[in-house]
Design an enzyme around this catalytic site. Structure first.
Site, PDB file in Angstrom:
ATOM      1  N   ALA A 164      -5.896 -15.163  27.445  1.00  0.00           N
ATOM      2  CA  ALA A 164      -4.531 -15.271  27.958  1.00  0.00           C
ATOM      3  C   ALA A 164      -4.353 -14.187  29.012  1.00  0.00           C
ATOM      4  O   ALA A 164      -5.075 -13.184  29.019  1.00  0.00           O
ATOM      5  CB  ALA A 164      -3.544 -15.074  26.819  1.00  0.00           C
ATOM      6  N   GLU A 209     -10.255 -19.794  22.302  1.00  0.00           N
ATOM      7  CA  GLU A 209      -9.337 -20.674  21.555  1.00  0.00           C
ATOM      8  C   GLU A 209      -9.137 -22.008  22.279  1.00  0.00           C
ATOM      9  O   GLU A 209      -9.030 -23.057  21.644  1.00  0.00           O
ATOM     10  CB  GLU A 209      -8.001 -19.944  21.365  1.00  0.00           C
ATOM     11  CG  GLU A 209      -8.149 -18.733  20.448  1.00  0.00           C
ATOM     12  CD  GLU A 209      -6.935 -17.820  20.485  1.00  0.00           C
ATOM     13  OE1 GLU A 209      -6.604 -17.305  21.571  1.00  0.00           O
ATOM     14  OE2 GLU A 209      -6.306 -17.632  19.436  1.00  0.00           O
ATOM     15  N   GLY A 250      -7.910 -16.209  24.299  1.00  0.00           N
ATOM     16  CA  GLY A 250      -7.369 -17.553  24.529  1.00  0.00           C
ATOM     17  C   GLY A 250      -8.393 -18.500  25.146  1.00  0.00           C
ATOM     18  O   GLY A 250      -8.287 -19.718  24.975  1.00  0.00           O
ATOM     19  N   GLU A 255      -8.959  -9.589  21.007  1.00  0.00           N
ATOM     20  CA  GLU A 255      -7.545  -9.192  20.981  1.00  0.00           C
ATOM     21  C   GLU A 255      -7.311  -7.879  20.243  1.00  0.00           C
ATOM     22  O   GLU A 255      -6.396  -7.132  20.574  1.00  0.00           O
ATOM     23  CB  GLU A 255      -6.688 -10.296  20.326  1.00  0.00           C
ATOM     24  CG  GLU A 255      -6.505 -11.542  21.174  1.00  0.00           C
ATOM     25  CD  GLU A 255      -7.580 -12.600  20.949  1.00  0.00           C
ATOM     26  OE1 GLU A 255      -8.657 -12.283  20.396  1.00  0.00           O
ATOM     27  OE2 GLU A 255      -7.335 -13.759  21.339  1.00  0.00           O
TER      28      GLU A 255
END
Ligand code: CO8
Length: 257
Positions: A65, A111, A108, A131
């Site tokens: 992200a 993911e 992300g 993260e």
């Protein structure tokens, strides 16, 4: 439709979507999320598309992200906008989608790959959920889908340490279905997608539903679900055509919707 953060290219019945934010290693900002979702939903509704391939660059599938976009957000900002909830709609795309991963698939990015139906990895791929190093945890399914994909022990180690996993390890633990040379990744993924896209679309969509139910249902209910949808497929023209083609020793001509 033209997009700023992704490139779409239709190859036969396959839609190839290339994430395109090279300046940020394809970090997933809201613009990219919106565009990827729009392209995916359009493909889902398009009878001319039977399978999707999502890829990035040689250096990065996606490095997570967008940290710069998230950095200043408060809990209330995140909560009121339900930050990244739209990814659930991407994951729910009904047509098969393949992640073709070269380089970094982190946070992300890993993911996003996990939201696809399977992952083809280049020998340069590196997967991880770093993260923890940012003082947060995965927020797009990493703590859930990764566990289901590779098991608790390895998922826990990767998430708690932020260690990256190479392509060979990803294949060994079942995260990637196959590893291919980086130079062949996109062509291999499109060829694989083309094979899928030329099967019965009804059967492949039902197949996805059945396999995904394995994550949700107890075994006895899953087996009943599978048997019912298997039986239901005997109401389709594709079942008649597929079995007739086998008996008549010719290629099947499936419906394209
Ligand atoms: N976000 C924003 N920008 C990024 C990101 C990112 N995730 N990753 C890289 N970039 C940018 C860098 O800032 C840099 O920009 P600039 O040139 O302007 O400084 C450019 O991309 C190139 O990156 P590097 O110079 O760092 O390239 P290196 O080759 O040296 O390193 C790495 C590559 C190792 C991939 C490194 O960039 C890195 O560690 N990136 C961050 C990886 C990471 O921590 N990812 C997890 C992010 S958090 C997350 O994904 C949570 C998801 C769930 C959120 C859900 C909310 C509800």
């Amino acid at each position: 439709m033209t997009y700023e953060t992704i490139i779409t290219e239709q190859r036969g019945r396959v839609l190839l979507i290339t994430l395109n934010r090279p300046e940020a290693l394809n970090a997933l900002n809201r613009k990219l999320a919106g565009e990827l979702l729009a392209a995916t939903q359009a493909a889902d509704a398009d009878p001319g598309i039977g399978c999707l391939v999502i890829t990035g660059s040689a250096k990065a599938f996606a490095a997570g992200a967008d940290i710069k976009e998230m950095q200043a957000q408060s809990f209330v900002d995140m909560h009121s906008s339900d930050w990244f909830a739209e990814w659930n709609h991407f994951a729910a795309c009904r047509k098969p989608k393949i992640a073709a991963v070269a380089g970094y698939a982190l946070g992300g990015g890993c993911e996003l790959a996990l939201m696809c139906d399977f992952i083809l990895a280049a020998d340069t791929a590196k997967f991880g959920q770093p993260e923890i190093k940012l003082g947060v945890i995965p927020g797009m399914g990493g703590s859930q889908r990764l566990v289901r994909s590779i098991g608790k022990s390895k998922a826990m180690e990767l998430c708690l340490t932020g260690r990256l996993m190479d392509a060979a390890e990803a294949e060994r633990c079942g995260l990637a279905s196959r590893v291919v040379p980086a130079a062949d990744l996109v062509e291999d993924a499109v060829k694989t997608a083309d094979t899928i896209a030329n099967m019965s679309l009804t059967a492949s969509m039902v197949m996805k539903e059945a396999i995904n139910q394995a994550y949700e249902l107890p075994l006895a209910s899953g087996l009943t679900f599978e048997r019912r949808v298997f039986q239901a497929l005997f109401s389709t023209e594709d079942q008649k055509e597929g079995m007739a083609a086998f008996v008549e020793k010719r290629p099947a001509q499936f419906n394209r919707r």
